[in-house]
Scaffold this active site. Structure first.
Site, short mmCIF file in Angstrom:
data_model
loop_
_atom_site.label_atom_id
_atom_site.label_comp_id
_atom_site.label_asym_id
_atom_site.label_seq_id
_atom_site.Cartn_x
_atom_site.Cartn_y
_atom_site.Cartn_z
N ASN A 73 1.42 3.07 -2.60
CA ASN A 73 0.68 4.00 -3.46
C ASN A 73 -0.55 4.56 -2.74
OD1 ASN A 73 1.76 4.35 -6.35
ND2 ASN A 73 2.05 2.17 -5.94
N ASP A 84 -4.61 -3.66 -18.88
CA ASP A 84 -3.67 -2.56 -19.13
C ASP A 84 -3.91 -1.88 -20.48
OD1 ASP A 84 -2.33 -2.88 -16.66
OD2 ASP A 84 -1.10 -4.47 -17.49
N ASN A 127 -5.82 2.89 -12.95
CA ASN A 127 -4.85 1.90 -12.47
C ASN A 127 -3.45 2.45 -12.64
OD1 ASN A 127 -3.82 -0.74 -11.72
ND2 ASN A 127 -3.30 -1.05 -13.87
N GLY A 152 0.78 -1.23 0.00
CA GLY A 152 0.00 0.00 0.00
C GLY A 152 0.81 1.28 0.00
N LEU A 163 -4.07 -6.64 -7.19
CA LEU A 163 -3.53 -7.69 -8.05
C LEU A 163 -4.53 -8.81 -8.38
CD1 LEU A 163 0.12 -7.81 -6.58
CD2 LEU A 163 -0.78 -6.37 -8.42
N HIS A 187 0.35 1.27 -13.34
CA HIS A 187 1.13 0.11 -13.81
C HIS A 187 2.62 0.49 -13.79
CE1 HIS A 187 1.97 -3.63 -15.78
NE2 HIS A 187 2.78 -2.98 -16.60
C1 GAR Z 1 3.09 -1.06 -7.48
O1 GAR Z 1 4.38 -1.07 -8.02
C2 GAR Z 1 2.05 -1.03 -8.59
O2 GAR Z 1 2.45 -0.25 -9.68
C3 GAR Z 1 1.98 -2.49 -8.95
O3 GAR Z 1 2.01 -3.17 -7.72
C4 GAR Z 1 2.79 -2.40 -6.78
C5 GAR Z 1 2.00 -2.23 -5.50
O4 GAR Z 1 2.74 -1.60 -4.50
N1 GAR Z 1 0.80 -2.77 -9.71
C6 GAR Z 1 0.76 -3.64 -10.73
O5 GAR Z 1 1.70 -4.33 -11.05
C7 GAR Z 1 -0.59 -3.73 -11.46
N2 GAR Z 1 -0.46 -4.45 -12.69
P1 GAR Z 1 2.06 -0.88 -3.25
O6 GAR Z 1 1.08 -1.89 -2.62
O7 GAR Z 1 3.19 -0.58 -2.31
O8 GAR Z 1 1.36 0.35 -3.73
#
Ligand code: GAR
Length: 202
Positions: free
Chosen positions: A14, A151, A108, A12, A91, A110
């Site tokens: 982001n 995507d 989203n 989390g 995910l 990516h």
């Molecule tokens: C992030 O790097 C995000 O861009 C990626 O998962 C990570 C989550 O980190 N998302 C994807 O790959 C979606 N296809 P977080 O839980 O620390 O935000």
């Protein structure tokens, strides 16, 4: 004020960037009103609790099929009157039922420059492993609208990040987060929230 729901699966960071930017007044047209995790152990749920944001866990394995899972997610979002959805490291797969409930209202993040290293099977560290295996010198992050193609929705923002000699997937992931994701996602959140507010007034 657009009511925002954030969907998460893991650490989390982001989500944290969204919370911090909202607190700093940088998302004036939106308010994070709910966090939904696909996994009840997600650290993101603790971040939500610390920020005083209501949360819920909706696990795929508790539902017999994609439609039932989508339905459960939509119903928790609707209970909280959520108008716009942010996938912040979510995910689990979302089906048409979910996507059709929020047309042009889902964004989203990516961790690559779409159309590179995206689509089915490209998530989390796997994206950075693939970028390093290919030997690209530049990667980055993309925020896009979500449609039924993984995507594949309209790109809203992108930012490039350099790959450096000796990078591991973990080091590269961290750099892409710091230099791109945590900046782009709050910015895109405000862009969409502002658009929704303008539409409400017209
Ligand atoms: C992030 O790097 C995000 O861009 C990626 O998962 C990570 C989550 O980190 N998302 C994807 O790959 C979606 N296809 P977080 O839980 O620390 O935000």
């Amino acid at each position: 004020m657009t009511r925002i729901g954030v969907l998460v699966s893991g650490g989390g960071t982001n989500l944290q960037a969204l919370i911090d930017n909202e607190k700093a007044g940088k998302i004036p047209h939106g308010k994070i009103c709910l966090v939904v995790a696909s996994n009840d152990k997600a650290y993101a749920l603790e971040r939500a609790a610390k920020a005083g944001i209501p949360s819920a866990a909706v696990r795929r394995k508790d539902y017999s099929d994609q439609d039932a899972y989508d339905e459960a997610l939509v119903s928790v979002l609707k209970e909280h009157d959520i108008e716009m959805v942010i996938l912040a490291g979510f995910l689990s797969i979302l089906g048409p039922r979910f996507i059709q409930a929020y047309p042009d209202r889902i964004i989203n993040i990516h961790p690559a420059l779409i159309p590179s290293f995206c689509g089915k099977g490209y998530y989390g560290l796997k994206v950075h492993e693939a970028a390093l295996a290919k030997g690209v010198k530049v990667t980055g992050a993309t925020v896009h609208l979500v449609n039924e193609i993984p995507d594949g929705g309209r790109i809203l923002l992108q930012k490039a990040v350099e790959v450096q000699d000796g990078d591991t997937p973990e080091i590269l992931q961290r750099r892409v987060m710091e230099q791109a994701e945590w900046i782009l996602l709050p910015k895109a959140a405000e862009m969409l929230a502002e658009m929704i507010e303008e539409e409400k007034q017209s």
